[in-house]
Write a protein that holds these residues in place. Structure first.
Motif, PDB file in Angstrom:
ATOM      1  N   GLU A  61       0.934  -1.060  -0.085  1.00 56.24           N
ATOM      2  CA  GLU A  61      -0.003  -0.176  -0.140  1.00 56.24           C
ATOM      3  C   GLU A  61       0.796   1.232  -0.089  1.00 56.24           C
ATOM      4  O   GLU A  61       0.301   2.109  -0.712  1.00 56.24           O
ATOM      5  N   PHE A  62       2.031   1.122   0.790  1.00 54.84           N
ATOM      6  CA  PHE A  62       2.808   2.383   0.795  1.00 54.84           C
ATOM      7  C   PHE A  62       3.292   2.625  -0.663  1.00 54.84           C
ATOM      8  O   PHE A  62       3.364   3.677  -1.274  1.00 54.84           O
ATOM      9  N   TYR A  63       3.781   1.530  -1.362  1.00 57.08           N
ATOM     10  CA  TYR A  63       4.203   1.729  -2.916  1.00 57.08           C
ATOM     11  C   TYR A  63       3.185   2.019  -3.768  1.00 57.08           C
ATOM     12  O   TYR A  63       3.495   3.203  -4.724  1.00 57.08           O
ATOM     13  N   ILE A  68       1.933   6.623  -7.294  1.00 56.90           N
ATOM     14  CA  ILE A  68       0.711   7.638  -7.812  1.00 56.90           C
ATOM     15  C   ILE A  68       1.162   9.060  -7.693  1.00 56.90           C
ATOM     16  O   ILE A  68       0.865   9.870  -8.444  1.00 56.90           O
ATOM     17  N   ASN A  69       1.538   9.284  -6.458  1.00 55.62           N
ATOM     18  CA  ASN A  69       1.706  10.751  -6.149  1.00 55.62           C
ATOM     19  C   ASN A  69       3.329  11.287  -6.418  1.00 55.62           C
ATOM     20  O   ASN A  69       3.371  12.410  -6.479  1.00 55.62           O
ATOM     21  N   GLN A  70       4.267  10.450  -6.648  1.00 56.08           N
ATOM     22  CA  GLN A  70       5.663  11.163  -6.995  1.00 56.08           C
ATOM     23  C   GLN A  70       5.806  11.572  -8.116  1.00 56.08           C
ATOM     24  O   GLN A  70       6.036  11.025  -9.485  1.00 56.08           O
ATOM     25  N   THR A  71       5.552  12.587  -8.419  1.00 55.51           N
ATOM     26  CA  THR A  71       5.581  13.498  -9.942  1.00 55.51           C
ATOM     27  C   THR A  71       6.538  14.427 -10.187  1.00 55.51           C
ATOM     28  O   THR A  71       6.924  15.026  -9.005  1.00 55.51           O
ATOM     29  N   VAL A  72       6.843  14.900 -11.299  1.00 61.11           N
ATOM     30  CA  VAL A  72       7.788  16.167 -11.491  1.00 61.11           C
ATOM     31  C   VAL A  72       7.436  17.107 -10.775  1.00 61.11           C
ATOM     32  O   VAL A  72       8.052  17.818 -10.005  1.00 61.11           O
ATOM     33  N   ASP A  73       6.067  17.542 -10.741  1.00 60.42           N
ATOM     34  CA  ASP A  73       5.656  19.038 -10.136  1.00 60.42           C
ATOM     35  C   ASP A  73       5.785  18.648  -8.700  1.00 60.42           C
ATOM     36  O   ASP A  73       6.340  19.610  -7.962  1.00 60.42           O
ATOM     37  N   VAL A 103       9.943   4.889  12.551  1.00 59.99           N
ATOM     38  CA  VAL A 103      10.126   3.650  11.964  1.00 59.99           C
ATOM     39  C   VAL A 103       9.570   3.721  10.458  1.00 59.99           C
ATOM     40  O   VAL A 103       8.621   4.127  10.065  1.00 59.99           O
ATOM     41  N   ASP A 104      10.476   2.906   9.672  1.00 60.92           N
ATOM     42  CA  ASP A 104       9.917   3.009   8.014  1.00 60.92           C
ATOM     43  C   ASP A 104       9.088   1.733   7.727  1.00 60.92           C
ATOM     44  O   ASP A 104       9.382   0.902   7.781  1.00 60.92           O
ATOM     45  N   GLU A 105       8.106   2.386   7.317  1.00 58.57           N
ATOM     46  CA  GLU A 105       6.856   1.630   7.006  1.00 58.57           C
ATOM     47  C   GLU A 105       7.040   0.846   5.602  1.00 58.57           C
ATOM     48  O   GLU A 105       6.436  -0.105   5.206  1.00 58.57           O
ATOM     49  N   SER A 106       8.021   1.374   4.714  1.00 57.88           N
ATOM     50  CA  SER A 106       8.472   0.698   3.457  1.00 57.88           C
ATOM     51  C   SER A 106       9.464  -0.483   3.479  1.00 57.88           C
ATOM     52  O   SER A 106       9.532  -1.113   2.640  1.00 57.88           O
ATOM     53  N   ASN A 176      11.373  -1.033 -10.982  1.00 57.35           N
ATOM     54  CA  ASN A 176      10.851  -0.492  -9.949  1.00 57.35           C
ATOM     55  C   ASN A 176       9.797  -1.478  -9.127  1.00 57.35           C
ATOM     56  O   ASN A 176       9.018  -2.364  -9.840  1.00 57.35           O
ATOM     57  N   VAL A 177       9.821  -1.654  -7.720  1.00 63.42           N
ATOM     58  CA  VAL A 177       8.946  -2.517  -6.993  1.00 63.42           C
ATOM     59  C   VAL A 177       7.534  -2.182  -7.281  1.00 63.42           C
ATOM     60  O   VAL A 177       7.234  -0.827  -7.186  1.00 63.42           O
ATOM     61  N   HIS A 178       6.845  -2.951  -7.270  1.00 62.21           N
ATOM     62  CA  HIS A 178       5.189  -2.690  -7.619  1.00 62.21           C
ATOM     63  C   HIS A 178       5.060  -1.885  -8.776  1.00 62.21           C
ATOM     64  O   HIS A 178       4.159  -0.924  -8.447  1.00 62.21           O
ATOM     65  N   HIS A 179       5.688  -2.074  -9.827  1.00 63.54           N
ATOM     66  CA  HIS A 179       5.462  -1.080 -11.072  1.00 63.54           C
ATOM     67  C   HIS A 179       4.408  -0.808 -11.669  1.00 63.54           C
ATOM     68  O   HIS A 179       3.828   0.203 -11.939  1.00 63.54           O
ATOM     69  N   LYS A 180       3.415  -1.924 -11.330  1.00 66.16           N
ATOM     70  CA  LYS A 180       1.899  -1.798 -11.812  1.00 66.16           C
ATOM     71  C   LYS A 180       1.310  -0.502 -11.401  1.00 66.16           C
ATOM     72  O   LYS A 180       0.390   0.030 -12.085  1.00 66.16           O
ATOM     73  N   TYR A 181       1.666   0.232 -10.170  1.00 63.12           N
ATOM     74  CA  TYR A 181       0.918   1.404  -9.729  1.00 63.12           C
ATOM     75  C   TYR A 181       1.350   2.441 -10.335  1.00 63.12           C
ATOM     76  O   TYR A 181       0.557   3.623 -10.167  1.00 63.12           O
ATOM     77  N   PHE A 182       2.236   2.709 -11.040  1.00 60.69           N
ATOM     78  CA  PHE A 182       2.510   3.867 -11.773  1.00 60.69           C
ATOM     79  C   PHE A 182       1.644   4.203 -12.934  1.00 60.69           C
ATOM     80  O   PHE A 182       1.560   5.526 -13.265  1.00 60.69           O
TER      81      PHE A 182
END
Length: 306
Positions: A61-63, A68-73, A103-106, A176-182
């Motif tokens: 869920e983290f990935y 989804i949210n890590q964009t250029v902008d 604590v690192d959830e990823s 990239n891990v869990h690439h499908k979500y891109f």
């Protein structure tokens, strides 16, 4: 405002590389000094993102959110905001202690306080590379940027703080891990961004590439803007240690320049200790603190802007 990340201006790379290559050759003859365990603290293989468990579900869920949210902008916005370094003034060791709250959830391999992971990595490297004090310190501080998830630093969500990093502004490689979500990332469908090089040119150098925002790039900014004298390889490790698609999968190499290729050799060395030294066995903090304090004084000012 966009913060421009320039080439690190530290000690002469050529001289450092000559010494580093000799030490790398010597160390390769003693790789058995650090034996990488086969299982993580939970009794599973390291970086196993497919195992069925509640922790694995939260990691996926983290990935999903990260991709989804890590964009250029978004990256430009974060660089502008955190490049101000106006959140706090404190020392490196004070930040190490503050990191205990994170604590690192990823991370599917560990749920221990972060300072223990830092010391475990640093002490393992110190044993095998006793003459590379810059590498010991790099291991100690490489994750300090995770403080941006704490309220006093803006309380960024975990997906904007931790996890594997990747370039934005070009195609998201399938390594990239869990690439499908891109596929739900707005940049995925932007023709300017979805080719192999995207907005970059082949061989442009990683310092000219925008990476997904997180603790790596933030700690690099802190070190650079506060005048750290860590060599370029140390800064490279800090900035790209979460860039698993590069240093583990071997992708995105078309964006690297010659300096990147030299520094990547040390990142490969570091990664073994970063990943496999995670353990439930704690380091005695007070016992090793004087040594690391001496390194902090050598390579950093007493107080830093964060």
């Amino acid at each position: 405002m966009t913060i421009s990340i320039e080439k690190p201006m530290f000690e002469e790379v050529s001289a450092f590389q000559k010494k580093s290559e000799n030490n790398l050759r010597m160390a390769s003859e003693h790789d058995e000094a650090f034996m990488a365990p086969e299982m993580n603290a939970f009794g599973r293989q390291f970086r196993d993102y497919d195992a069925e468990s509640e922790r694995q579900k939260s990691v996926e869920e983290f990935y999903r959110l990260q991709h989804i949210n890590q964009t250029v902008d978004f990256v430009k916005k974060m660089r502008a905001e955190y490049g101000k370094l106006d959140k706090m003034v404190m020392s490196i060791w004070e930040c190490c202690e503050l990191l205990n709250e994170v604590v690192d959830e990823s991370d599917p391999d560990l749920d221990e306080p972060q300072i223990q992971h830092l010391l475990q990595s640093a002490e393992a490297i110190r044993k095998d590379y006793p003459n590379e004090d810059w590498l010991h310190l790099t291991a100690l501080i490489h994750d300090l940027g995770k403080v941006i998830t704490l309220p006093q630093f803006g309380g960024l969500p975990q997906w904007a703080t931790v996890g594997d990093t990747f370039p934005v502004g070009c195609a998201f490689d399938e390594s990239n891990v869990h690439h499908k979500y891109f596929s739900d990332n707005p940049d995925f469908h932007n023709q300017a961004y979805n080719t192999k090089c995207g907005i970059y040119t082949e061989g442009c150098g990683l310092n000219n590439v925008m990476m997904s925002w997180g603790h790596d790039d933030y700690m690099y900014l802190v070190a650079k803007e506060n005048g750290s004298t860590l060599p370029s390889a140390g800064q490279f490790i800090i900035r790209y240690h979460s860039f698993y698609p590069l240093h583990t999968a071997g992708e995105y190499t078309h964006l690297m320049n010659e300096e990147d290729k030299e520094n990547l050799k040390w990142l490969h060395v570091f990664n073994k200790y970063d990943l496999y030294s995670k353990s439930k066995v704690h380091v005695d903090v007070e016992k090793v603190k004087p040594y690391y304090m001496s390194l902090i004084r050598k390579y950093f000012p007493e107080s830093l802007r964060w």
